[in-house]
Design a protein around this motif. Structure first.
Motif, mmCIF file in Angstrom:
data_model
loop_
_atom_site.group_PDB
_atom_site.id
_atom_site.type_symbol
_atom_site.label_atom_id
_atom_site.label_comp_id
_atom_site.label_asym_id
_atom_site.label_seq_id
_atom_site.Cartn_x
_atom_site.Cartn_y
_atom_site.Cartn_z
ATOM 1 N N THR A 80 75.720 31.589 57.889
ATOM 2 C CA THR A 80 75.825 31.127 58.697
ATOM 3 C C THR A 80 75.625 29.282 58.977
ATOM 4 O OG1 THR A 80 74.945 31.879 60.756
ATOM 5 C CG2 THR A 80 76.965 33.309 59.851
ATOM 6 N N LEU A 81 75.109 28.678 58.533
ATOM 7 C CA LEU A 81 74.159 26.923 59.257
ATOM 8 C C LEU A 81 75.093 26.532 58.337
ATOM 9 C CD1 LEU A 81 70.765 28.042 59.580
ATOM 10 C CD2 LEU A 81 72.517 27.839 61.918
ATOM 11 N N MET A 82 76.113 27.441 56.997
ATOM 12 C CA MET A 82 76.273 25.954 55.832
ATOM 13 C C MET A 82 77.358 26.388 56.123
ATOM 14 S SD MET A 82 73.619 28.144 52.669
ATOM 15 C CE MET A 82 72.110 28.945 53.703
ATOM 16 N N ASN B 57 65.251 39.984 39.926
ATOM 17 C CA ASN B 57 65.644 40.743 41.870
ATOM 18 C C ASN B 57 67.115 40.232 41.952
ATOM 19 O OD1 ASN B 57 65.182 42.710 44.868
ATOM 20 N ND2 ASN B 57 66.111 40.401 45.041
ATOM 21 N N LEU B 58 68.423 41.320 41.791
ATOM 22 C CA LEU B 58 69.511 40.813 42.365
ATOM 23 C C LEU B 58 69.730 41.088 43.371
ATOM 24 C CD1 LEU B 58 71.053 41.924 38.692
ATOM 25 C CD2 LEU B 58 69.848 39.713 39.367
ATOM 26 N N ASN B 59 70.791 40.223 44.122
ATOM 27 C CA ASN B 59 70.644 40.232 45.626
ATOM 28 C C ASN B 59 72.712 40.082 46.139
ATOM 29 O OD1 ASN B 59 71.431 39.006 48.589
ATOM 30 N ND2 ASN B 59 69.865 40.570 48.830
ATOM 31 N N LEU B 60 72.904 40.865 46.684
ATOM 32 C CA LEU B 60 74.414 40.222 47.381
ATOM 33 C C LEU B 60 73.952 40.253 48.521
ATOM 34 C CD1 LEU B 60 76.595 42.348 45.632
ATOM 35 C CD2 LEU B 60 76.232 39.730 45.304
ATOM 36 N N SER B 61 75.099 39.652 49.537
ATOM 37 C CA SER B 61 75.059 39.646 50.500
ATOM 38 C C SER B 61 76.461 38.747 51.128
ATOM 39 C CB SER B 61 73.928 39.089 51.224
ATOM 40 O OG SER B 61 73.924 37.431 50.822
ATOM 41 N N THR B 62 75.815 39.663 52.566
ATOM 42 C CA THR B 62 77.074 39.174 53.497
ATOM 43 C C THR B 62 76.641 38.592 54.620
ATOM 44 O OG1 THR B 62 79.266 39.031 54.660
ATOM 45 C CG2 THR B 62 77.970 41.464 54.847
ATOM 46 N N ALA B 63 77.293 37.915 55.286
ATOM 47 C CA ALA B 63 76.855 37.692 57.388
ATOM 48 C C ALA B 63 77.835 36.644 57.714
ATOM 49 C CB ALA B 63 76.463 36.010 57.688
ATOM 50 N N TRP B 64 77.551 37.681 58.819
ATOM 51 C CA TRP B 64 78.953 37.500 60.304
ATOM 52 C C TRP B 64 77.982 36.797 61.404
ATOM 53 C CZ3 TRP B 64 78.918 40.713 64.809
ATOM 54 C CH2 TRP B 64 79.961 40.816 65.718
ATOM 55 N N ARG B 65 79.041 35.701 61.881
ATOM 56 C CA ARG B 65 78.970 34.894 63.145
ATOM 57 C C ARG B 65 79.764 36.048 64.202
ATOM 58 N NH1 ARG B 65 76.337 30.336 65.456
ATOM 59 N NH2 ARG B 65 75.927 29.563 63.271
ATOM 60 N N MET B 66 78.904 35.541 64.816
ATOM 61 C CA MET B 66 79.086 36.602 66.646
ATOM 62 C C MET B 66 79.535 35.531 67.640
ATOM 63 S SD MET B 66 77.430 39.858 68.899
ATOM 64 C CE MET B 66 76.211 38.047 70.127
ATOM 65 N N ASP B 67 78.666 34.749 67.725
ATOM 66 C CA ASP B 67 79.226 34.103 69.089
ATOM 67 C C ASP B 67 78.679 32.474 68.630
ATOM 68 O OD1 ASP B 67 76.688 34.156 70.213
ATOM 69 O OD2 ASP B 67 77.562 35.881 71.073
ATOM 70 N N PHE C 246 74.615 34.145 68.206
ATOM 71 C CA PHE C 246 73.901 35.088 67.365
ATOM 72 C C PHE C 246 74.885 34.606 65.681
ATOM 73 C CE2 PHE C 246 71.876 37.077 71.327
ATOM 74 C CZ PHE C 246 71.146 37.341 70.732
ATOM 75 N N SER C 247 73.973 35.421 65.032
ATOM 76 C CA SER C 247 74.860 35.699 63.774
ATOM 77 C C SER C 247 73.624 36.870 62.696
ATOM 78 C CB SER C 247 74.407 34.584 62.394
ATOM 79 O OG SER C 247 75.258 33.592 63.478
ATOM 80 N N PHE C 248 74.593 37.902 62.246
ATOM 81 C CA PHE C 248 73.966 39.045 61.699
ATOM 82 C C PHE C 248 74.391 38.608 59.683
ATOM 83 C CE2 PHE C 248 75.208 39.855 65.677
ATOM 84 C CZ PHE C 248 73.778 40.173 66.425
ATOM 85 N N GLY C 249 73.229 39.468 59.587
ATOM 86 C CA GLY C 249 73.255 39.658 57.673
ATOM 87 C C GLY C 249 73.077 40.492 57.258
#
Length: 446
Positions: free
Chosen positions: A63-65, A152-162, A165-168
């Motif tokens: 979420t910083l990008m 190690n193969l990784n797929l991810s997602t992130a959500w900015r609440m406000d 706070f951000s969560f991934g």
């Protein structure tokens, strides 16, 4: 080495293998997922968000990008791990440079969807080891060759609440592939003492290979106090690997009762035939707390404390195709931590410099060490730099020196020393190691 001990170490190698040596991080865990992180001893990684590589450590940092970001690079590891000692028969147990050099590549991509959602993907490594002894090494039943590779193969997602706070969250698929070999060593020349014919030191007495997939997940929280201060909390789940592999030994199977009765420290013989074996291994979960603070217009400090639940790794138990127990080994790992501190100097619009220091706590109890995994506490000293060609393209370089403490390894049964002392006496080795790590990467923002 008896059948149980040999197979246990072999199965461990297969289950957690990746292209790196045992020195690179505590236990068989690795940190080399980015070159920019290498230059700061991987301090503050869960709160950085300066390249796409951060997402593999804490998906919430995506979420910083504000634009799509791509990063590709590799870390070259040049270890110097040595083993020394003498057997009861007077043979030298010295072996130099048992850990080969390795390249550890990594690739990362982050894509913003809108102002609240991001997705990312990466390919890195998290666990592994590699050691190599000469085929005629006196302690060949314990050393031999361990050739390991995982991805190690990784797929991810992130959500900015406000704004704070951000969560991934991410999904991990781990592919492990390995081969391990053990040789007769000096024990081949001691067989006539128990009425068996002598065997050449370079006779292959164990060969194990296999590959398997394991799956897990990771998650992270990012809390931004303001533009200059933020904290990260990350979690990586344990990964369950159900390994199925092939084992064989050149030792005639009819000699197994004789060898066991004579108390010789040799693996179980299969007359060169291949037999199946299976085990389940849970790679440990990890927690990490990170912080980043820009304390002046050109200076920032960052830090991390990672805690790995190595106590989840207590034993290795393998079974045959009929459910029979092939081997059992008590590992009794303990939980361990890693602490890192670093600083960054933003020199101008093109140049950024960084440095770091870290301490890796070994999870391996002193009486559980092996020369194939001579684990030890280690200290990191790191430095790095980034150069931005423009607002889109940049390169990172990093270098770390890693110093491990000198340790003593006792394993197996030394038959000559046992006969001389009148009590069971293990082989005794001393081990010390250090390593230089060099990394470079290229970053691009679209």
């Amino acid at each position: 080495m008896n059948h149980k001990n040999l197979c246990a170490k072999s199965a461990l190698a297969v289950a957690v293998a990746i292209a790196s040596s045992n020195l690179y991080a505590a236990g068989f865990q690795l940190n080399e997922f980015s070159s920019i992180g290498l230059g700061r001893s991987y301090s503050g990684e869960g709160a950085m968000g300066d390249t796409a590589a951060s997402a593999s450590r804490n998906p919430a940092t995506m979420t910083l990008m504000d634009r799509p970001m791509f990063s590709v690079g590799a870390v070259f590891i040049d270890p110097d791990v040595n083993i020394d000692g003498d057997s009861g028969a007077g043979n030298s147990l010295r072996a130099n440079n048992i850990a080969p050099t390795q390249w550890v590549p990594n690739i990362h991509y982050v894509q913003p969807i809108n102002d609240q959602w991001w997705v990312g993907a990466s390919a890195t490594t998290n666990y592994g080891l590699a050691t190599e002894f000469n085929n005629d090494y006196a302690g060949g039943a314990f050393g031999g060759k361990t050739d390991l590779l995982t991805t190690n193969l990784n797929l991810s997602t992130a959500w900015r609440m406000d704004e704070h706070f951000s969560f991934g969250v991410g999904f991990n698929a781990v592919y492990a592939r390995a081969k391990i070999e053990r040789y007769m060593g000096e024990l081949g020349g001691l067989l006539p003492a128990v009425g068996l014919p002598a065997v050449a030191a370079d006779t292959q007495i164990a060969h194990l290979k296999g590959d398997e997939w394991g799956y897990g997940w990771n998650a992270g929280i990012l809390y931004e106090v303001d533009d200059d201060n933020r904290f990260g909390l990350t979690y990586r789940s344990e990964v369950k690997i159900d390994f199925n592999g092939d084992y064989k030994s050149a030792i005639p199977s009819q000699l197994n009762p004789i060898i066991g009765g004579a108390g010789l420290d040799l693996p179980y013989g299969t007359s060169g035939s291949t037999i199946p074996g299976a085990l389940t291994l849970n790679l440990p979960e990890m927690w990490e707390v990170s912080g980043y603070h820009k304390v002046a217009p050109q200076w920032a400090v960052h830090y991390s404390l990672a805690y790995t639940s190595w106590s989840q790794f207590q034993e290795l138990r393998a079974t045959g195709s009929n459910g029979q127990q092939l081997f059992y080994k008590d590992e009794s790992y303990r939980d361990a931590y890693r602490i890192a501190l670093g600083t960054t100097w933003f020199y101008d619009e093109h140049w950024t410099f960084r440095t770091g220091i870290a301490f890796d706590d070994s999870p391996v109890p002193a009486d559980k060490r092996s020369i194939s995994i001579p684990d030890q506490d280690r200290l990191w000293l790191s430095a790095g730099a980034s150069y931005a060609f423009n607002e889109n393209a940049s390169v990172d370089v990093g270098v770390s020196y890693m110093h491990g403490q000198k340790v003593t390894v006792r394993e197996g049964i030394d038959p000559v020393a046992t006969a001389r002392n009148g009590t069971t006496t293990p082989y005794e080795f001393s081990s010390e190691g250090k390593a230089w790590l060099y990394g470079a990467s290229f970053n691009y923002r679209f």
